[in-house]
Design a protein around this motif. Structure first.
Motif, PDB file in Angstrom:
ATOM      1  N   HIS A 144       0.664  -1.286  -0.031  1.00 48.78           N
ATOM      2  CA  HIS A 144      -0.055  -0.162  -0.016  1.00 48.78           C
ATOM      3  C   HIS A 144       0.810   1.311  -0.066  1.00 48.78           C
ATOM      4  N   SER A 145       2.131   1.140  -0.046  1.00 49.00           N
ATOM      5  CA  SER A 145       2.988   2.276   0.097  1.00 49.00           C
ATOM      6  C   SER A 145       3.098   2.838  -1.304  1.00 49.00           C
ATOM      7  N   ALA A 146       2.158   3.161  -2.106  1.00 50.78           N
ATOM      8  CA  ALA A 146       2.162   3.696  -3.560  1.00 50.78           C
ATOM      9  C   ALA A 146       1.122   4.881  -3.482  1.00 50.78           C
ATOM     10  N   GLY A 147       1.454   5.754  -4.543  1.00 53.07           N
ATOM     11  CA  GLY A 147       0.308   6.521  -4.683  1.00 53.07           C
ATOM     12  C   GLY A 147       0.325   7.779  -3.453  1.00 53.07           C
ATOM     13  N   ARG A 148      -0.882   7.999  -3.074  1.00 53.92           N
ATOM     14  CA  ARG A 148      -1.013   9.036  -2.182  1.00 53.92           C
ATOM     15  C   ARG A 148      -0.638   8.396  -0.578  1.00 53.92           C
ATOM     16  N   ASN A 149      -0.625   6.950  -0.517  1.00 58.02           N
ATOM     17  CA  ASN A 149      -0.209   6.498   0.687  1.00 58.02           C
ATOM     18  C   ASN A 149       1.225   6.445   0.796  1.00 58.02           C
ATOM     19  N   ALA A 150       2.108   6.909  -0.141  1.00 61.14           N
ATOM     20  CA  ALA A 150       3.706   6.844  -0.071  1.00 61.14           C
ATOM     21  C   ALA A 150       3.960   8.260   0.746  1.00 61.14           C
ATOM     22  N   LEU A 151       2.948   9.138   1.101  1.00 57.53           N
ATOM     23  CA  LEU A 151       3.050  10.273   1.944  1.00 57.53           C
ATOM     24  C   LEU A 151       3.436   9.797   3.258  1.00 57.53           C
ATOM     25  N   VAL A 152       3.053   8.738   3.700  1.00 55.06           N
ATOM     26  CA  VAL A 152       3.478   8.267   5.154  1.00 55.06           C
ATOM     27  C   VAL A 152       4.916   8.084   5.029  1.00 55.06           C
ATOM     28  N   LEU A 153       5.599   7.646   4.109  1.00 52.08           N
ATOM     29  CA  LEU A 153       7.092   7.388   4.220  1.00 52.08           C
ATOM     30  C   LEU A 153       7.860   8.704   4.437  1.00 52.08           C
ATOM     31  N   GLY A 154       7.368   9.690   4.226  1.00 53.91           N
ATOM     32  CA  GLY A 154       8.027  10.979   4.520  1.00 53.91           C
ATOM     33  C   GLY A 154       8.108  11.318   5.754  1.00 53.91           C
ATOM     34  N   LEU A 155       7.519  10.569   6.790  1.00 59.38           N
ATOM     35  CA  LEU A 155       7.770  10.526   8.037  1.00 59.38           C
ATOM     36  C   LEU A 155       9.245  10.198   8.626  1.00 59.38           C
ATOM     37  N   ALA A 156       9.995   9.472   7.591  1.00 63.78           N
ATOM     38  CA  ALA A 156      11.463   9.004   7.885  1.00 63.78           C
ATOM     39  C   ALA A 156      12.221  10.320   7.852  1.00 63.78           C
ATOM     40  N   ASP A 157      11.760  11.437   7.523  1.00 58.54           N
ATOM     41  CA  ASP A 157      12.547  12.693   7.571  1.00 58.54           C
ATOM     42  C   ASP A 157      12.702  13.291   8.987  1.00 58.54           C
ATOM     43  N   THR A 158      11.900  12.765   9.882  1.00 66.47           N
ATOM     44  CA  THR A 158      11.701  13.319  11.258  1.00 66.47           C
ATOM     45  C   THR A 158      12.845  12.666  11.907  1.00 66.47           C
ATOM     46  N   PRO A 159      13.791  13.336  12.718  1.00 64.47           N
ATOM     47  CA  PRO A 159      14.664  12.718  13.714  1.00 64.47           C
ATOM     48  C   PRO A 159      14.113  11.796  14.516  1.00 64.47           C
ATOM     49  N   ASN A 160      14.692  10.819  14.881  1.00 64.27           N
ATOM     50  CA  ASN A 160      14.092   9.590  15.821  1.00 64.27           C
ATOM     51  C   ASN A 160      13.091   8.622  15.150  1.00 64.27           C
ATOM     52  N   VAL A 161      12.766   8.923  13.803  1.00 62.76           N
ATOM     53  CA  VAL A 161      11.930   8.113  13.211  1.00 62.76           C
ATOM     54  C   VAL A 161      12.508   7.327  11.989  1.00 62.76           C
TER      55      VAL A 161
END
Length: 586
Positions: A144-161
């Protein structure tokens, strides 16, 4: 357009999408993939942090202890604490409370995290935890990590995530269809998914069950419908076993750090496309894509709010406040964690050898365990003496389950099964595998009930007792809970369906709790649904033994002699698909 017509068209479209996936699977062996996954991936090993002896969650455990409270959260116990979470509002607020109260760690493992309004609010709480120093690990199945739902992956830019994707498909993430097309030469990878669900705070409190993260799982799905689900909040030593399970998956070679799969340029393109979609009022890319191949639906994205906006769902009756954990009352009981090992999904070099055997962990209790979660649940059926209550949204019983049912019926065990009707099933092709076994099950004496899909069913059905119903409009209700109650004394609840996909392909997790109190609570919830929110399927002697769907008493509905609330075109489509779709793919 009338909501009922809209739902029928969406159901037909999803059926066509699922049919395309089945056809692709049959042809996939002759199609080569165009891209490949990265090699020599750096996966730093990490483990769950020990539960803290202080902090708000530890204090909560001490205050909510069993009859003989432990001196500290780390003290040995023979029991763990459990509370059933039987509504979307409670499911949301409990997770929000864990995110806000966590002091050391948050571990999230999900089949799907949808980028919509309610999850945006929840993920912001997770981000806030990371910013105050909490270590956050998020493990998501890749499908499910494609299309709009790939936005969730952007959380990895947060320190400690940190974010990892399990069993990923190759290819860019702009389109689910595109990724499937380039992976047709590797249909085994497409079919095998990580279906586990965990939300663990400070290795002290944890939530598991059947629910993914997204509007439709929290009662906010709108016209696309809402999933009726049941979770359990756990405390005590069982949570450390849940964390151990998370670590096994997190450190497995099938788990890819997000940065090894998605570079910054692609992430920027995903964000830009999502922003354009939000400005144009589009729903975000879920529509028009085929249903996933695991027998679990993908809800349409209904929220116009972009993932990460400052405000989440603004719906009547919805409350974004975290649960007051001080008001929670646990039932303390011995329990067992059943969990498939990651090796159930073969790594590339194991593909020809088949999956490695899985041995579930057993911190306390006496339940036997098989090689998979579903096989570990089979002894519950084999040892039943009086009564079995089974709730499984995708119910495709394999040979072992059918044999266990037959032997239980010979012992006089009453068996009641609640599953989705064709109308309430958001993956209609999965209904084919159930329907082909329906008459045989009835003939052996199994009682079959099918979830009503209409709004009345949603208000009265399983899992809405403490949830939100206001503002749902003409929502379709879709059963998503997965649990078994045996003889009124044993409850098994988790991510597993009773189907061959859960048994043979997906990885699953389940808690088995020996408690008459919890068993009675779960049975009470489902019996209300059987009485008020479900069709009872029977043989009709006056019609030569043909199937009849008995309407719930007092519902004002008439008995039906075809699949209730479905169109002729949908029934015809599934009749055509049926011979092409083996049980193992449904």
């Amino acid at each position: 357009m009338p909501p009922s017509l809209t739902l029928r068209r969406r159901t037909l479209r999803r059926g066509v999408g699922a049919a395309l996936l089945v056809s692709a699977a049959l042809l996939g062996a002759t199609v080569g993939g165009c891209t490949s996954l990265p090699e020599n991936v750096n996966r730093p090993v990490s483990k769950a942090l020990p539960p803290a002896a202080d902090g708000p969650l530890a204090a909560f455990i001490q205050q909510n202890g069993s009859d003989k409270p432990a001196a500290s959260v780390a003290a040995p116990r023979t029991t763990s604490g459990f509370m059933l979470i039987d509504g979307p509002q409670a499911a949301y607020s409990s997770r929000l409370a864990l995110a806000e109260q966590a002091q050391r760690s948050l571990d999230l493992q999900y089949y799907a995290i949808h980028a919509d309004a309610s999850t945006g609010r929840l993920m912001r709480a997770v981000q806030d935890a990371a910013r105050r120093g909490v270590r956050v690990r998020i493990l998501i199945d890749d499908f499910h990590s494609a299309g709009r739902n790939a936005l969730v992956l952007g959380l990895a830019d947060t320190p400690n995530v940190q974010i990892r994707l399990f069993n990923p498909l190759a290819g860019a993430r702009a389109s689910s269809i595109g990724r499937i097309v380039v992976s047709l030469g590797d249909m085994g990878r497409i079919q095998q998914r990580m279906h586990n669900k965990l939300f663990i705070a400070d290795n002290t409190l944890g939530i598991t069950g059947g629910r993914n993260l997204g509007d439709a799982y929290f009662g906010l799905g709108g016209d696309a419908g809402n999933f009726v689900d049941l979770d359990v909040l756990a405390a005590g030593p069982i949570v450390q076993q849940m964390s151990k399970s998370f670590d096994q998956y997190w450190n497995d070679e099938r788990a890819y750090p997000v940065e090894s799969l998605v570079d910054r340029k692609e992430m920027d393109r995903i964000r830009e496309k999502a922003a354009e979609s939000g400005r144009s009022g589009a729903s975000g890319g879920a529509q028009g894509t085929p249903s996933p191949p695991d027998g679990e639906p993908r809800p349409d994205a209904q929220s116009a709010a972009a993932f990460g906006d400052s405000k989440a769902a603004q719906r009547p009756g919805w409350d974004e406040q975290p649960m007051d954990l001080k008001a929670v009352k646990f039932t303390w009981a011995p329990a067992l964690l059943l969990v498939d090992r990651p090796g159930k999904i073969p790594a590339d070099e194991q593909a020809k050898e088949g999956p490695a055997p899985a041995k579930p962990d057993a911190p306390h209790g006496e339940m036997p365990a098989g090689e998979t979660v579903v096989e570990g649940v089979l002894p519950l059926i084999a040892q039943a003496r009086q009564d079995l209550v089974i709730v499984s949204p995708y119910f495709v019983p394999g040979k072992e389950i059918r044999n266990a049912f037959a032997k239980a019926r010979e012992r006089g065990v009453r068996i009641r099964v609640l599953t989705n009707s064709l109308a309430s099933n958001d993956a209609p092709v999965a209904h084919v595998g159930y329907a082909r076994h329906r008459t045989d099950l009835l003939d052996m004496g199994v009682e079959l009930y099918e979830m009503r899909a209409d709004q009345a069913g949603l208000r009265q059905a399983l899992g809405t007792g403490s949830g939100v119903t206001g503002g749902m409009g003409e929502s379709k209700a879709m059963l998503h809970s997965k649990f078994i109650v045996r003889d009124g004394r044993l409850l098994a609840i988790g991510s597993m369906n009773l189907d061959l996909r859960s048994q043979k392909q997906n990885t699953e997790i389940a808690l088995v709790v020996r408690s008459t109190e919890l068993s009675a609570e779960a049975t009470s919830i489902v019996e209300k649904s059987l009485k008020e929110g479900a069709w009872k399927v029977e043989r009709d002697p006056s019609a030569g033994g043909a199937l009849v769907w008995r309407a719930p008493a007092g519902s004002g509905l008439q008995d039906a002699h075809t699949e209730p609330d479905t169109s002729t075109s949908l029934r015809a489509l599934l009749w055509l698909i049926g011979p092409l779709a083996p049980d193992s793919m449904l």
